[in-house]
Scaffold this motif. Sequence first.
Motif, mmCIF file in Angstrom:
data_model
loop_
_atom_site.group_PDB
_atom_site.id
_atom_site.type_symbol
_atom_site.label_atom_id
_atom_site.label_comp_id
_atom_site.label_asym_id
_atom_site.label_seq_id
_atom_site.Cartn_x
_atom_site.Cartn_y
_atom_site.Cartn_z
ATOM 1 N N LEU A 1 28.743 -42.417 13.385
ATOM 2 C CA LEU A 1 29.257 -41.353 14.253
ATOM 3 C C LEU A 1 30.695 -41.630 14.639
ATOM 4 C CD1 LEU A 1 26.148 -41.370 16.559
ATOM 5 C CD2 LEU A 1 26.851 -39.406 15.197
ATOM 6 N N GLY A 2 31.593 -40.778 14.173
ATOM 7 C CA GLY A 2 32.999 -40.888 14.563
ATOM 8 C C GLY A 2 33.516 -39.495 14.834
ATOM 9 N N THR A 3 34.658 -39.138 14.228
ATOM 10 C CA THR A 3 35.133 -37.761 14.374
ATOM 11 C C THR A 3 34.145 -36.817 13.678
ATOM 12 O OG1 THR A 3 36.502 -38.112 12.447
ATOM 13 C CG2 THR A 3 37.568 -38.324 14.561
ATOM 14 N N GLY A 4 33.483 -37.315 12.639
ATOM 15 C CA GLY A 4 32.382 -36.592 11.990
ATOM 16 C C GLY A 4 31.206 -37.540 11.857
ATOM 17 N N ILE A 5 30.365 -37.319 10.832
ATOM 18 C CA ILE A 5 29.255 -38.236 10.582
ATOM 19 C C ILE A 5 29.398 -38.774 9.163
ATOM 20 C CG2 ILE A 5 26.753 -38.481 10.338
ATOM 21 C CD1 ILE A 5 26.414 -36.192 12.309
ATOM 22 N N GLY A 6 29.451 -40.089 9.039
ATOM 23 C CA GLY A 6 29.449 -40.726 7.721
ATOM 24 C C GLY A 6 28.043 -41.210 7.430
ATOM 25 N N GLY A 7 27.654 -41.235 6.180
ATOM 26 C CA GLY A 7 26.301 -41.684 5.880
ATOM 27 C C GLY A 7 26.226 -42.495 4.610
ATOM 28 N N CYS B 1 27.381 -26.975 11.007
ATOM 29 C CA CYS B 1 27.043 -28.300 10.466
ATOM 30 C C CYS B 1 26.686 -29.270 11.602
ATOM 31 C CB CYS B 1 28.224 -28.883 9.702
ATOM 32 S SG CYS B 1 28.650 -27.959 8.220
ATOM 33 N N LEU B 2 25.790 -30.215 11.302
ATOM 34 C CA LEU B 2 25.321 -31.168 12.307
ATOM 35 C C LEU B 2 26.476 -31.878 13.021
ATOM 36 C CD1 LEU B 2 22.984 -32.707 13.680
ATOM 37 C CD2 LEU B 2 23.015 -34.299 11.746
ATOM 38 N N GLU B 3 27.522 -32.265 12.261
ATOM 39 C CA GLU B 3 28.580 -33.042 12.915
ATOM 40 C C GLU B 3 29.407 -32.214 13.901
ATOM 41 O OE1 GLU B 3 30.820 -34.672 9.568
ATOM 42 O OE2 GLU B 3 32.457 -33.312 10.037
ATOM 43 N N ARG B 4 29.257 -30.911 13.860
ATOM 44 C CA ARG B 4 29.945 -30.078 14.847
ATOM 45 C C ARG B 4 29.207 -30.103 16.190
ATOM 46 N NH1 ARG B 4 33.472 -29.880 15.674
ATOM 47 N NH2 ARG B 4 34.236 -27.800 16.097
ATOM 48 N N TYR B 5 28.013 -30.709 16.218
ATOM 49 C CA TYR B 5 27.208 -30.825 17.450
ATOM 50 C C TYR B 5 26.947 -32.280 17.824
ATOM 51 C CZ TYR B 5 26.633 -25.955 16.470
ATOM 52 O OH TYR B 5 26.914 -24.642 16.209
ATOM 53 N N CYS B 6 27.182 -33.167 16.867
ATOM 54 C CA CYS B 6 26.804 -34.560 17.068
ATOM 55 C C CYS B 6 27.878 -35.472 16.469
ATOM 56 C CB CYS B 6 25.441 -34.789 16.393
ATOM 57 S SG CYS B 6 24.836 -36.464 16.542
ATOM 58 N N SER B 7 28.958 -35.686 17.219
ATOM 59 C CA SER B 7 30.059 -36.577 16.800
ATOM 60 C C SER B 7 30.981 -36.713 18.006
ATOM 61 C CB SER B 7 30.839 -35.965 15.626
ATOM 62 O OG SER B 7 31.453 -34.746 16.028
ATOM 63 N N GLY B 8 31.983 -37.561 17.886
ATOM 64 C CA GLY B 8 32.960 -37.693 18.969
ATOM 65 C C GLY B 8 33.667 -36.371 19.229
ATOM 66 N N THR B 9 33.998 -35.662 18.146
ATOM 67 C CA THR B 9 34.661 -34.364 18.281
ATOM 68 C C THR B 9 33.732 -33.352 18.940
ATOM 69 O OG1 THR B 9 35.468 -34.929 16.080
ATOM 70 C CG2 THR B 9 36.157 -32.808 16.954
ATOM 71 N N ALA B 10 32.450 -33.403 18.568
ATOM 72 C CA ALA B 10 31.481 -32.454 19.112
ATOM 73 C C ALA B 10 31.312 -32.621 20.616
ATOM 74 C CB ALA B 10 30.129 -32.635 18.415
ATOM 75 N N LEU B 11 31.399 -33.874 21.077
ATOM 76 C CA LEU B 11 31.291 -34.114 22.529
ATOM 77 C C LEU B 11 32.330 -33.282 23.278
ATOM 78 C CD1 LEU B 11 30.991 -37.946 23.280
ATOM 79 C CD2 LEU B 11 29.514 -36.118 24.130
ATOM 80 N N VAL B 12 33.537 -33.249 22.725
ATOM 81 C CA VAL B 12 34.628 -32.502 23.375
ATOM 82 C C VAL B 12 34.356 -30.997 23.294
ATOM 83 C CG1 VAL B 12 37.110 -32.046 23.349
ATOM 84 C CG2 VAL B 12 36.263 -34.335 22.795
ATOM 85 N N THR B 13 33.916 -30.517 22.120
ATOM 86 C CA THR B 13 33.631 -29.086 21.961
ATOM 87 C C THR B 13 32.538 -28.646 22.932
ATOM 88 O OG1 THR B 13 34.094 -29.396 19.612
ATOM 89 C CG2 THR B 13 33.084 -27.302 20.248
ATOM 90 N N THR B 14 31.480 -29.464 23.014
ATOM 91 C CA THR B 14 30.372 -29.119 23.917
ATOM 92 C C THR B 14 30.846 -29.122 25.368
ATOM 93 O OG1 THR B 14 28.811 -30.113 22.381
ATOM 94 C CG2 THR B 14 28.016 -29.762 24.614
#
Length: 302
Positions: free
Chosen positions: A113-119, A157-170
């Motif tokens: 979990l960073g700016t997006g999600i790496g896997g 996309c999941l990373e738009r709800y679950c990432s460092g960036t998503a925290l700010v958007t939410t």
Amino acid sequence: MSASGQILCREQTSSDGSVDAIERGIIETSERLIERFPEVSAIGLAVAGFLDAQRQTVRFAPHLPWRDANVVKRLSLLLPRPLQLEHDANSAAWGEYRFGAARGADNWVLFALGTGIGGAMMQDGKIYRGAYGTAPEFGHLTVVPDGRECSCGKKGCLERYCSGTALVTTAAELAASGEFGSPLADGLAAGSVTGTDVVAAARKGDPLAQAAVDDFSRWLGRGLSMVGDVFDPELIVIGGGVASAADLYLDAAKEEFARQITGAGHRPLAEVKIAELGADAGMIGVADIARSAVATSGLVSE
Ligand SMILES: [Zn+2]
């Protein structure tokens, strides 16, 4: 890096972002390091991008200028040791597997979990690469049809709800709803708040920031349950920059994971752990991959 995973020396260099400057930086840094450590047997290059299945070519990298570039062929002619190219999430997974949180796990998944999600995932002790060498893209699974716009061109996309960036958007959406009074609200409206700010505010008890973290936890739990449903791993390691705030969200995410997985309550659940190597995981992993490749192939530099 030593054979036991210890980093002996680090060097950083900057570039103007052009192919020439990046390649020159890699070559010059490698030469400097090998002058100091002549016993080094191989060079590993971890790249955030799509590689071909043979790991010779960078097909596309969103933040690097290489496009369908045979980086290994080009750089091997100029580097003082054999070069091994690897995807950065696979490199981090290998680092955690050899020296970190995933030691001893044969079937497991890295969820970074960073700016997006790496896997990345490993199956029977090997990196799973798929048929065409593309690492798993957990971050771009569509979880909200027609949801938040994503840089990949899709929506929800999941990373738009679950990432460092998503925290700010939410947090910004919650602030705009007017439901919470928070000192963060002005900064969120102005776009000057970062994920780190939201985490810091949540730690201080700011209700808006806490609500954003709670939302993040729920999405993470759902994400983990999707990973569990598809791969049935024994372990999921949470890595990336946002892992350092895990004390705020991990217990709630695990509860959601246990609730959401198919067959909940009637199946063994993957253990969820925090990565141990932090930002060094990729560097340590790719160095070990490169050294192992040389050791098993008998390759020597020319
Ligand atoms: Zn996407």
